[in-house]
Structure formats: structure tokens, C-alpha cells
Write an enzyme that holds these catalytic residues in place. Structure first.
Site, PDB file in Angstrom:
ATOM      1  N   ARG A  50     -26.985  20.490  31.136  1.00 38.18           N
ATOM      2  CA  ARG A  50     -28.006  19.931  30.511  1.00 38.18           C
ATOM      3  C   ARG A  50     -28.980  20.817  29.783  1.00 38.18           C
ATOM      4  O   ARG A  50     -29.398  20.822  28.774  1.00 38.18           O
ATOM      5  CB  ARG A  50     -28.867  19.027  31.638  1.00 38.18           C
ATOM      6  CG  ARG A  50     -30.130  18.261  30.633  1.00 38.18           C
ATOM      7  CD  ARG A  50     -30.795  17.321  31.609  1.00 38.18           C
ATOM      8  NE  ARG A  50     -31.541  17.870  32.551  1.00 38.18           N
ATOM      9  CZ  ARG A  50     -32.179  17.176  33.587  1.00 38.18           C
ATOM     10  NH1 ARG A  50     -32.125  16.000  33.661  1.00 38.18           N
ATOM     11  NH2 ARG A  50     -32.742  17.917  34.545  1.00 38.18           N
ATOM     12  N   LYS A 149     -35.082  18.815  27.249  1.00 35.88           N
ATOM     13  CA  LYS A 149     -36.170  18.861  28.287  1.00 35.88           C
ATOM     14  C   LYS A 149     -36.824  20.252  27.763  1.00 35.88           C
ATOM     15  O   LYS A 149     -36.810  21.362  28.115  1.00 35.88           O
ATOM     16  CB  LYS A 149     -35.585  19.189  29.634  1.00 35.88           C
ATOM     17  CG  LYS A 149     -35.503  18.258  30.676  1.00 35.88           C
ATOM     18  CD  LYS A 149     -35.063  18.549  32.009  1.00 35.88           C
ATOM     19  CE  LYS A 149     -36.335  18.755  32.767  1.00 35.88           C
ATOM     20  NZ  LYS A 149     -36.990  17.340  33.364  1.00 35.88           N
ATOM     21  N   GLU A 182     -38.490   5.045  30.012  1.00 34.92           N
ATOM     22  CA  GLU A 182     -38.498   5.504  31.485  1.00 34.92           C
ATOM     23  C   GLU A 182     -40.103   5.744  31.828  1.00 34.92           C
ATOM     24  O   GLU A 182     -40.845   5.258  31.319  1.00 34.92           O
ATOM     25  CB  GLU A 182     -37.748   6.980  31.425  1.00 34.92           C
ATOM     26  CG  GLU A 182     -38.353   8.099  30.641  1.00 34.92           C
ATOM     27  CD  GLU A 182     -37.588   8.986  30.508  1.00 34.92           C
ATOM     28  OE1 GLU A 182     -36.831   9.388  31.198  1.00 34.92           O
ATOM     29  OE2 GLU A 182     -37.705  10.031  29.536  1.00 34.92           O
TER      30      GLU A 182
HETATM   31  N1  PMP Z   1     -37.439  11.401  32.661  1.00 33.89           N
HETATM   32  C1  PMP Z   1     -38.134  12.820  32.395  1.00 33.89           C
HETATM   33  C2  PMP Z   1     -39.251  12.602  31.124  1.00 33.89           C
HETATM   34  C3  PMP Z   1     -38.092  13.733  33.154  1.00 33.89           C
HETATM   35  O1  PMP Z   1     -38.938  14.743  32.839  1.00 33.89           O
HETATM   36  C4  PMP Z   1     -37.292  13.825  34.297  1.00 33.89           C
HETATM   37  C5  PMP Z   1     -37.149  15.073  35.064  1.00 33.89           C
HETATM   38  N2  PMP Z   1     -38.478  15.598  35.781  1.00 33.89           N
HETATM   39  C6  PMP Z   1     -36.634  12.930  34.517  1.00 33.89           C
HETATM   40  C7  PMP Z   1     -36.410  11.603  33.723  1.00 33.89           C
HETATM   41  C8  PMP Z   1     -35.622  12.771  35.870  1.00 33.89           C
HETATM   42  O2  PMP Z   1     -34.592  13.648  35.366  1.00 33.89           O
HETATM   43  P1  PMP Z   1     -33.790  14.465  36.933  1.00 33.89           P
HETATM   44  O3  PMP Z   1     -33.388  13.367  37.778  1.00 33.89           O
HETATM   45  O4  PMP Z   1     -32.889  15.339  36.064  1.00 33.89           O
HETATM   46  O5  PMP Z   1     -35.070  15.072  37.623  1.00 33.89           O
END
Ligand code: PMP
Length: 289
Positions: A50, A149, A182
Site C-alpha cells: 500500500r 495515505k 468510511e
Molecule cells: N480509512 C482511513 C481514512 C484511514 O486513515 C485508515 C487508517 N488509519 C483506515 C481507513 C483503516 O485502514 P487500516 O486498517 O489499514 O488501518
């Protein structure tokens, strides 16, 4: 605490990057949030994949291989004698001239901070969170793609502020079309009539590593699963709901916009099953430091 910067460890107070770094000046950079459970780094190769996709998307050429960065993550955990930790890996564009152009930057900075984290109180994992939908929408894929990210999290921070102004610690963001994307830093799942459902990434949600782990667990546990475009209505009327993220792990959501989720607004059975299953695999799977 020792912080890793470009191959060296520094005491916390001496761990510094330049104020001319475009990461500081413009939020020009990328990051990963990674977890160490019982001496194993959870899904480290997935985080590296990622990270490199984020770098590609912002046209940032990385002078390190995935293996070199993964090794540095493990070294940062060992250096700090940690067995359980939250690891923040940041890569900034590096020092450059004032002005947006990344062409003036030539030395990307790789920073790794390994520390403890407790995002929510234990009580909330038992009883669940309450959240509201906020006016700020998730970034449109036509602007800063939500799959990146990036160091530019102001969109999510604005959403968080809106939630906090209303007395809530968490919030739901819709995408620019009004469908569920989300939460401010977590993916969202519902359970409806025995089926586990989450929005597809194309709804402007991040491809969460924890999201992926939960989907894998559902398959392993024979829980029917589907990616489906969701509205707020689907969450209000779901039987169960929970959020997933590296920092939060799995946490039940029991109320959205004043509507209790499920019959009694309590964490549901499938949610509890997945929480237990996740806690079990989290400490067993992973790359040994
Ligand atoms: N959505 C956003 C906007 C995030 O920043 C994150 C991680 N902090 C997630 C979802 C969850 O992703 P992960 O399970 O990889 O932490």
C-alpha cells in the site's frame, strides 16, 4: 524512545526534519500505520504494497526497496524493545525550495516512530461507540484519491472536528455522491440478515489492512460477505455495525445519528465473533521482528 530517520536512530527530542521539507510545508508525503502484536508485525507486506502504491500515486520515487523499509520497521521495534506497538511510518518529499514543485526536492525522509497506542477506552470495545454523519464529505477520487495515505489528512480532521463539536468522538463520512465511504480513520462494516457487508473501495474508502483481514476472517468462518454500495439508511437499519482500523482494531458502532443499531443498540454476535477471531490471529500472524 528512539526514532528512526533515514537509517539512524535518534532520541525523541533530537528526531528532526527540516522546516523546508515539503511534507511540513505542503503535506507532501505519505504514511502507514502498522501494528506490532506479541513481537509480530501484522501484515507487513500488505503495508509495504500500500505504501508503494501511495508513493506511485503521488509520483514519489523511493530510494529504498520494500524489504529495506520492512527491515527498518522491525529494527525500530527491536531498538525500542517493544513487543506490542503502533508504528507510524512517514515518508516526506524532502527539503525543497518554497513553491509547490516537487522537482526541487531530492531527499525524501523516512521516519519510523514505534510507540504504544490506546485509541479508545476498553469500555467502548465492550459497549460500542456512538457516531454522527458529518457534513464534510470524503475526498472525491477526482481530487486527492482517497486510496492514497497522504500526509494531507485535513479532510478527515475537519470531519473529526465536526463530530467533536457535536460531542461525538467518531463520525461517518459520505462520499461526494452521498453514499457511505468510511469513518474519520476507520473502515465501516455492517451485518444485515446474517451477511457481512462493507462498501467497495470505489466508494472513496481506503483499502484498509484491517478491512482486508476481516474479509479474510469472514471467509474462514463461513460468514457470508458482500461489498455493496451503502447509504446511511443501511447503517441505521443494520443488525450490527463495527469499524476497523490498525489503531482501533475492531470496535462496535452501536448508534448513528441518534438511531440505535440493531434491536437494542448493543454490539452484535457476529461483531463479537470477528473481534475475538481478529484478536486471536493478530498476535499469531505476522513478520517476527
Ligand atoms: N480509512 C482511513 C481514512 C484511514 O486513515 C485508515 C487508517 N488509519 C483506515 C481507513 C483503516 O485502514 P487500516 O486498517 O489499514 O488501518
Amino acid at each position: 524512545m528512539k526514532v528512526y530517520i533515514n537509517g539512524k536512530f535518534y532520541d525523541k527530542d533530537d528526531a528532526k526534519v527540516s522546516v523546508f521539507d515539503h511534507g511540513f510545508l505542503y503535506g507532501d508525503g505519505i504514511f502507514e500505520g502498522i501494528r506490532l502484536y506479541s513481537g509480530n508485525v501484522f501484515r507487513l507486506p500488505n503495508h509495504m504494497d500500500r505504501l508503494f502504491r501511495s508513493a506511485k500515486a503521488i509520483a514519489l520515487d523511493l530510494p529504498w526497496t520494500k524489504q529495506e523499509i520492512a527491515d527498518a520497521v522491525c529494527a525500530a521495534c527491536r531498538e525500542n524493545k517493544l513487543t506490542d506497538a503502533y508504528i507510524r511510518l512517514v515518508i516526506s518529499r524532502g527539503k525543497g525550495a518554497l513553491g509547490l514543485s516537487p522537482l526541487t526536492c531530492s531527499d525524501p525522509q523516512l521516519v519510523i516512530i514505534a510507540d504504544q497506542i490506546q485509541l479508545y477506552k476498553a469500555e467502548l470495545y465492550e459497549n460500542g461507540l456512538k457516531a454522527i454523519t458529518v457534513p464534510t464529505r470524503r475526498n472525491s477520487p477526482a481530487a486527492l484519491p482517497p486510496m492514497v495515505k497522504s500526509l494531507n489528512y485535513l479532510n478527515n480532521i475537519l470531519a473529526k472536528i465536526e463530530a467533536q463539536n457535536q460531542g461525538f468522538s467518531e463520525c461517518l463520512l459520505l462520499n461526494s455522491e452521498g453514499y457511505v465511504a468510511e469513518c474519520s480513520g476507520d473502515n465501516v462494516f455492517i451485518v444485515f440478515e446474517g451477511k457481512l457487508i462493507t462498501p467497495p473501495i470505489s466508494c472513496a474508502s481506503l483499502g484498509g489492512i484491517t478491512r482486508g483481514a476481516v474479509i479474510d476472517l469472514a471467509k474462514r468462518l463461513n460468514i457470508p460477505f458482500e461489498e455493496k454500495v451503502l447509504t446511511r439508511f443501511d447503517i441505521w437499519t443494520a443488525d450490527e455495525c463495527f469499524l476497523t482500523g490498525t489503531a482501533a482494531k475492531l470496535i462496535p458502532l452501536v448508534e448513528l445519528d441518534g438511531r440505535k443499531i440493531g434491536e437494542d443498540g448493543k454490539p452484535g454476535q457476529i461483531t463479537k465473533t470477528l473481534i475475538n477471531a481478529f484478536n486471536e490471529i493478530a498476535s499469531k500472524e505476522g513478520v517476527k521482528i
